[in-house]
Each structure stands twice: as structure tokens, then as C-alpha cells.
Write a protein that holds these residues in place. Sequence first.
Motif, PDB file in Angstrom:
ATOM      1  N   VAL A   1       0.843  -1.190   0.000  1.00  0.00           N
ATOM      2  CA  VAL A   1       0.000   0.000   0.000  1.00  0.00           C
ATOM      3  C   VAL A   1       0.881   1.244   0.000  1.00  0.00           C
ATOM      4  CG1 VAL A   1      -1.847   1.243   1.189  1.00  0.00           C
ATOM      5  CG2 VAL A   1      -1.742  -1.257   1.302  1.00  0.00           C
ATOM      6  N   SER A   2       0.568   2.188  -0.892  1.00  0.00           N
ATOM      7  CA  SER A   2       1.340   3.427  -0.973  1.00  0.00           C
ATOM      8  C   SER A   2       0.481   4.508  -1.588  1.00  0.00           C
ATOM      9  CB  SER A   2       2.607   3.221  -1.820  1.00  0.00           C
ATOM     10  OG  SER A   2       2.261   2.873  -3.147  1.00  0.00           O
ATOM     11  N   THR A   3       1.045   5.712  -1.690  1.00  0.00           N
ATOM     12  CA  THR A   3       0.332   6.804  -2.349  1.00  0.00           C
ATOM     13  C   THR A   3       0.776   6.897  -3.805  1.00  0.00           C
ATOM     14  OG1 THR A   3       2.012   8.447  -1.768  1.00  0.00           O
ATOM     15  CG2 THR A   3       0.184   8.134  -0.215  1.00  0.00           C
ATOM     16  N   ASP A   4      -0.085   7.448  -4.648  1.00  0.00           N
ATOM     17  CA  ASP A   4       0.247   7.683  -6.048  1.00  0.00           C
ATOM     18  C   ASP A   4      -0.294   9.059  -6.434  1.00  0.00           C
ATOM     19  OD1 ASP A   4       1.275   7.176  -8.551  1.00  0.00           O
ATOM     20  OD2 ASP A   4      -0.593   6.280  -9.285  1.00  0.00           O
TER      21      ASP A   4
ATOM     22  N   ARG B   1     -10.005   5.286  -0.741  1.00  0.00           N
ATOM     23  CA  ARG B   1      -8.967   4.737   0.116  1.00  0.00           C
ATOM     24  C   ARG B   1      -8.243   5.884   0.817  1.00  0.00           C
ATOM     25  NH1 ARG B   1     -11.343   0.930  -1.200  1.00  0.00           N
ATOM     26  NH2 ARG B   1     -10.620  -1.114  -1.938  1.00  0.00           N
ATOM     27  N   GLY B   2      -7.856   5.643   2.054  1.00  0.00           N
ATOM     28  CA  GLY B   2      -7.081   6.626   2.801  1.00  0.00           C
ATOM     29  C   GLY B   2      -6.144   5.910   3.759  1.00  0.00           C
ATOM     30  N   LEU B   3      -5.092   6.573   4.177  1.00  0.00           N
ATOM     31  CA  LEU B   3      -4.123   5.995   5.104  1.00  0.00           C
ATOM     32  C   LEU B   3      -3.879   6.948   6.264  1.00  0.00           C
ATOM     33  CD1 LEU B   3      -1.349   4.636   2.681  1.00  0.00           C
ATOM     34  CD2 LEU B   3      -3.136   3.305   3.824  1.00  0.00           C
ATOM     35  N   ILE B   4      -3.823   6.386   7.465  1.00  0.00           N
ATOM     36  CA  ILE B   4      -3.384   7.128   8.644  1.00  0.00           C
ATOM     37  C   ILE B   4      -2.194   6.380   9.213  1.00  0.00           C
ATOM     38  CG2 ILE B   4      -3.962   7.900  10.971  1.00  0.00           C
ATOM     39  CD1 ILE B   4      -6.815   8.251  10.120  1.00  0.00           C
ATOM     40  N   LEU B   5      -1.042   7.061   9.268  1.00  0.00           N
ATOM     41  CA  LEU B   5       0.172   6.468   9.827  1.00  0.00           C
ATOM     42  C   LEU B   5       0.322   6.972  11.249  1.00  0.00           C
ATOM     43  CD1 LEU B   5       2.678   4.713   9.324  1.00  0.00           C
ATOM     44  CD2 LEU B   5       3.855   6.770   8.507  1.00  0.00           C
TER      45      LEU B   5
ATOM     46  N   PRO C   1      -5.228  12.051   1.615  1.00  0.00           N
ATOM     47  CA  PRO C   1      -5.217  10.584   1.577  1.00  0.00           C
ATOM     48  C   PRO C   1      -4.228   9.934   2.541  1.00  0.00           C
ATOM     49  CG  PRO C   1      -5.231  11.487  -0.634  1.00  0.00           C
ATOM     50  CD  PRO C   1      -4.973  12.633   0.293  1.00  0.00           C
ATOM     51  N   LEU C   2      -3.111  10.628   2.843  1.00  0.00           N
ATOM     52  CA  LEU C   2      -2.117  10.099   3.783  1.00  0.00           C
ATOM     53  C   LEU C   2      -1.943  11.090   4.914  1.00  0.00           C
ATOM     54  CD1 LEU C   2       0.120   8.185   4.732  1.00  0.00           C
ATOM     55  CD2 LEU C   2       1.673   9.328   3.137  1.00  0.00           C
ATOM     56  N   LEU C   3      -2.310  10.664   6.118  1.00  0.00           N
ATOM     57  CA  LEU C   3      -2.248  11.549   7.286  1.00  0.00           C
ATOM     58  C   LEU C   3      -1.370  10.931   8.368  1.00  0.00           C
ATOM     59  CD1 LEU C   3      -3.366  14.086   8.811  1.00  0.00           C
ATOM     60  CD2 LEU C   3      -5.144  12.566   9.710  1.00  0.00           C
ATOM     61  N   PRO C   4      -0.207  11.514   8.668  1.00  0.00           N
ATOM     62  CA  PRO C   4       0.594  11.048   9.803  1.00  0.00           C
ATOM     63  C   PRO C   4       0.132  11.739  11.087  1.00  0.00           C
ATOM     64  CG  PRO C   4       1.845  12.639   8.514  1.00  0.00           C
ATOM     65  CD  PRO C   4       0.504  12.510   7.848  1.00  0.00           C
ATOM     66  N   VAL C   5       0.031  10.974  12.169  1.00  0.00           N
ATOM     67  CA  VAL C   5      -0.370  11.523  13.468  1.00  0.00           C
ATOM     68  C   VAL C   5       0.442  10.832  14.549  1.00  0.00           C
ATOM     69  CG1 VAL C   5      -2.734  12.050  12.718  1.00  0.00           C
ATOM     70  CG2 VAL C   5      -2.245   9.865  13.833  1.00  0.00           C
ATOM     71  N   VAL C   6       0.480  11.429  15.724  1.00  0.00           N
ATOM     72  CA  VAL C   6       1.145  10.814  16.866  1.00  0.00           C
ATOM     73  C   VAL C   6       0.109  10.025  17.656  1.00  0.00           C
ATOM     74  CG1 VAL C   6       0.800  12.811  18.379  1.00  0.00           C
ATOM     75  CG2 VAL C   6       2.691  11.225  18.812  1.00  0.00           C
ATOM     76  N   VAL C   7       0.558   8.962  18.312  1.00  0.00           N
ATOM     77  CA  VAL C   7      -0.335   8.110  19.101  1.00  0.00           C
ATOM     78  C   VAL C   7      -1.156   8.948  20.075  1.00  0.00           C
ATOM     79  CG1 VAL C   7      -0.385   6.357  20.919  1.00  0.00           C
ATOM     80  CG2 VAL C   7       1.062   6.017  18.932  1.00  0.00           C
ATOM     81  N   GLY C   8      -2.452   8.670  20.137  1.00  0.00           N
ATOM     82  CA  GLY C   8      -3.341   9.396  21.032  1.00  0.00           C
ATOM     83  C   GLY C   8      -4.101  10.518  20.372  1.00  0.00           C
ATOM     84  N   THR C   9      -3.847  10.749  19.065  1.00  0.00           N
ATOM     85  CA  THR C   9      -4.507  11.843  18.356  1.00  0.00           C
ATOM     86  C   THR C   9      -5.958  11.498  18.022  1.00  0.00           C
ATOM     87  OG1 THR C   9      -2.441  12.604  17.370  1.00  0.00           O
ATOM     88  CG2 THR C   9      -4.471  13.266  16.261  1.00  0.00           C
ATOM     89  N   LYS C  10      -6.835  12.467  18.227  1.00  0.00           N
ATOM     90  CA  LYS C  10      -8.223  12.343  17.815  1.00  0.00           C
ATOM     91  C   LYS C  10      -8.341  12.835  16.374  1.00  0.00           C
ATOM     92  CE  LYS C  10     -12.844  14.232  18.771  1.00  0.00           C
ATOM     93  NZ  LYS C  10     -13.622  15.146  19.643  1.00  0.00           N
TER      94      LYS C  10
END
Length: 223
Positions: free
Chosen positions: A63-66, A164-168, A99-108
Motif C-alpha cells: 500500500v502506498s500513495t500515487d 482509500r485513505g491511510l493514517i500512519l 489521503p495520507l495523514l501522519p499523526v502521533v499516538v493518542g490523536t483524535k
Amino acid sequence: MGGAKIKDAMKPSPLHIVLCALVAVGGFASAEATIEGRVELPKAHAAPVVTRRYEIVTRGGIVSTDPPTAVVYLEGSFGRPTALPTAQMAQKDLGFVTPLLPVVVGTKVEFPNLDDTYHNIFSYSEAKRFDLGRYRPDERPIPSEVFDKPGLVTLHCDIHEHMRGLILVLVTPYFTKSDTGGRYRLAALPAGRYTLKAWISSKTTLEHPVELKNGATLHVDFP
């Protein structure tokens, strides 16, 4: 009365408290480090178009972004932030705005619906399983989830199968996304020895050891 004056003089002023807090978290610009550079990204699967939107693709189980993009982050022993901002994964034009959202653990993370139709966002990922159910554009409160486990979360819509979306979800508060050319910049970093990582896909994460010094800028390219 003289004793009271002495006690008052010994009390830390509000400014002193703020300055101590800034020192504790590396809040002075002069005491912060910066990393910048470029990540070598895979070739896009289609010809570049100026107005083309990012998409989430799966090929061979990867899975990746394009067009490709990277999430660059600093790994180390950091204290967890006491307060986290609320992030958003909005839906518009039958797709995810980010489509790709990085967040830190505990984020709402909120999932606002900006379309004139229903959406139903869900995930079966190990890092987060949830189902928001069908909701309208004017749904209040905005449907949301707290992402409390690190890992990659793949998002789907039960109504629009192409979405499709990704949260890292990361354990570090220091991260950024590269541009389509792979260029990135991470600022306001604490001094010390860490591992710099670049997430490119569900199967590819590059890493590089770094030593950061106060007030210095380090250039790191991947690979």
C-alpha cells in the motif's frame, strides 16, 4: 512582615516558570536542530498531471500513495505531548482530501463529510478497527476516532468502494510529509542521537542514524 517579603521574593515569577518550561522542551529556537534533505521516491504509476489528486494504491499487497510521497520522522525516546491537536480526514468529491495523514499516538481524528451524499468510513486494520456508520454532511458532532496504537491504518468507505485513505500512527511527535519530489524539512528538533526514518509504503521504511546539535542544520538524503 520582613519574612513575608523574603518568601514573596523567593517565589518564581510567571515569566520564570514559562522560561523553565521552554528550556525543558527545547523551546528556544537557538537550542533547536533542523534536518532537511530528499527521499528517493518510486516512479509514479501514471503520467504527472498538475491538478491530479493523490490516490492510495495497492499493488502486490503493498500500500502506498500515487504519486509517491514519504513520511519522514525522528525516532527516539521522547516524552508524549500533554496536549494533542485534533486532526481531520475530510471527504470531498468522493475522496479523502488528505489521503495520507501522519499523526502521533493518542490523536483524535475527525472525519467531516463535505459531499452532498452519505459516507461510511471504516477500517479493519490491526492498529485500529472501527466503523463510523453512515452519516450526512451536516452530522454533528463530527464523527471521530482516537488512534491509540502505532501502525498503519487503511481507510475505506462502505458506500464508495473506490475510496482509500491511510493514517500512519507514530510514537514520535517529530514528523513531516515530503513533497512529490521527495524534499522534506524537519525543524524544532531536540539535540541528541536518534534514528531518522522515511516511510514510503507499507513494505518500505528507510532509516539513517543522526546526531543533532543545537542550532545546527543536518542534511540527510535517502537512500
